[in-house]
Design a protein around this motif. Structure first.
Motif, PDB file in Angstrom:
ATOM      1  N   UNK A   1       0.816  -1.214   0.000  1.00  0.00           N
ATOM      2  CA  UNK A   1       0.000   0.000   0.000  1.00  0.00           C
ATOM      3  C   UNK A   1       0.854   1.270   0.000  1.00  0.00           C
ATOM      4  N   UNK A   2       2.078   1.190   0.533  1.00  0.00           N
ATOM      5  CA  UNK A   2       2.891   2.390   0.708  1.00  0.00           C
ATOM      6  C   UNK A   2       3.908   2.621  -0.397  1.00  0.00           C
ATOM      7  N   UNK A   3       4.431   1.545  -0.975  1.00  0.00           N
ATOM      8  CA  UNK A   3       5.559   1.659  -1.900  1.00  0.00           C
ATOM      9  C   UNK A   3       5.110   1.575  -3.353  1.00  0.00           C
ATOM     10  N   UNK A   4       5.773   2.346  -4.192  1.00  0.00           N
ATOM     11  CA  UNK A   4       5.458   2.393  -5.618  1.00  0.00           C
ATOM     12  C   UNK A   4       6.532   1.646  -6.404  1.00  0.00           C
ATOM     13  N   UNK A   5       6.191   0.450  -6.883  1.00  0.00           N
ATOM     14  CA  UNK A   5       7.120  -0.382  -7.663  1.00  0.00           C
ATOM     15  C   UNK A   5       8.514  -0.395  -7.043  1.00  0.00           C
TER      16      UNK A   5
END
Length: 408
Positions: free
Chosen positions: A193-197
């Motif tokens: 939910x927090x990290x983008x790729x």
């Protein structure tokens, strides 16, 4: 590999202390990804060099793009916050970069005054930072990088709601870095939910670290643990010993017994205020106190250079906590001893630790301390007639029924 081979500026490399020669594995893998503005999910044990793995890129960003309060590092405990701030400060001072430590136990007005000067990097515990953000003490709109250090510990300690509230106050467009010693499923869901790729980095340095630690486990009577502890410390004349215990009350009681035995001992736990905790840890680091008794609250926050011995006077119920406890020794390539005093009542904990670590961890006898206690069978020790007597008592309704027969 040298630090000069990493994508770090010559100015930053020059600012490194002379004791920093070669980057660790986590630094080698994480620094390029962070410099390239990737989100990062890194799994690495304590003592692997992860603070500088994210710290050096933060410092470089602060030099290249000076901006007040542009990076935030969240950690679970006060001790770890101070440790991270101190580690960054060793290099930041040479770069004219400022960082500030925000945690409980320190005067809030003093922290507000420091924030007003516009430091570039904040190192904070969730509770205190949330207080300051809720009071609109500073502008968080410039924070471009968020680091969640010891993310699994923040989850275990119940801080995740505070973490999420803090994140809601930060810019949506930012770089997020998550560092953790373990990666349970619940944390994996949070990371999604927090990290983008994110760049996923897992450093398999557990065996390397463990091989540097000599683990000794002894089966002793529960009532003999204190005497066995005193015996071992005096026998080997250890000048610096960190003793882990699970209870705050038991920590103080043990401290008194060891001091009475002629050892120089102090206790460190959550009931101590911040000033007391800092003073005690300083005394231990400077060898003014030889034995430090600590609870698990501080298992990850204590970083003592060249600590030779860690002793578990009782085993933790969590295998992960055991790993973090013994990880206080044998750091940064050094060797160390981890001793555990185990009684029959802790054998289930030991089995869980063996299963999680995939190590045999054999129990040995300790010279001079024969084991006379017997393992519990799980059966009640109460005699059958006592149970019947208890049932008869429950059936009585009148107070007269509890009185014995009158003597004639």
């Amino acid at each position: 590999m040298l630090f000069t081979t990493l994508p770090l500026s010559p100015q930053l490399v020059t600012a490194l202390p002379t004791t920093f020669s070669n980057p660790t594995e986590i630094q080698t893998l994480a620094i390029p990804a962070i410099i390239n503005q990737r989100d990062v999910l890194a799994i690495a044990q304590t003592g692997s060099g992860k603070t500088l793995a994210y710290g050096l890129p933060l410092l470089q960003q602060a030099v290249e793009k000076p901006s007040p309060i542009s990076a935030l590092v969240l950690v679970p405990t006060r001790e770890l916050a101070m440790q991270v701030d101190e580690s960054l400060g060793l290099i930041a001072n040479n770069l004219h970069v400022t960082s500030v430590c925000l945690c409980g136990g320190v005067d809030k007005e003093q922290q507000k005054a420091v924030l007003a000067t516009g430091p570039q990097i904040l190192v904070a515990t969730p509770g205190r930072l949330l207080d300051l953000l809720s009071e609109n003490t500073f502008d968080a709109s410039n924070i471009s990088t968020l680091v969640l250090d010891e993310a699994d510990r923040m989850l275990d300690m119940g801080f995740w709601n505070d973490v999420q509230r803090i994140i809601e106050m930060l810019p949506i467009q930012r770089q997020t870095l998550m560092f953790s010693a373990t990666f349970p499923d619940v944390l994996a869901n949070k990371a999604k939910a927090l990290l983008d790729s994110p760049e996923f980095i897992q450093v398999q340095n557990t065996d390397i670290q463990v091989n540097a630690i000599t683990e000794k486990l002894y089966l002793v009577n529960k009532g003999s643990k204190t005497k066995a502890l005193i015996d071992q410390i005096k026998k080997y004349n250890w000048q610096q010993v960190l003793v882990f215990i699970s209870s705050k009350d038991n920590a103080d009681a043990l401290c008194k017994k060891l001091n009475k035995a002629g050892l120089c001992v102090a206790a460190l736990h959550g009931n101590k205020n911040q000033a007391e905790r800092e003073a005690t840890l300083k005394q231990f680091k400077e060898h003014e106190v030889n034995v430090l008794i600590a609870t698990d609250l501080l298992a990850r926050g204590i970083d003592v250079e060249n600590l030779p011995v860690v002793i578990n006077i009782d085993l933790p119920s969590s295998a992960e906590v055991y790993v973090h406890r013994i990880g206080r020794t044998a750091r940064a390539g050094k060797s160390g001893i981890a001793m555990s005093l185990v009684c029959h009542g802790e054998t289930e904990y030991l089995e869980a630790i063996r299963k999680a670590t995939q190590r045999a961890l054999p129990l040995n006898e300790l010279d001079g301390f024969p084991v006379t206690d017997k393992p519990s069978t799980g059966e009640s020790k109460r005699a059958p007639r006592d149970k019947k007597a208890n049932r008869r008592t429950n059936q009585k309704k009148s107070i007269k029924q509890f009185q014995g027969k009158a003597k004639r």
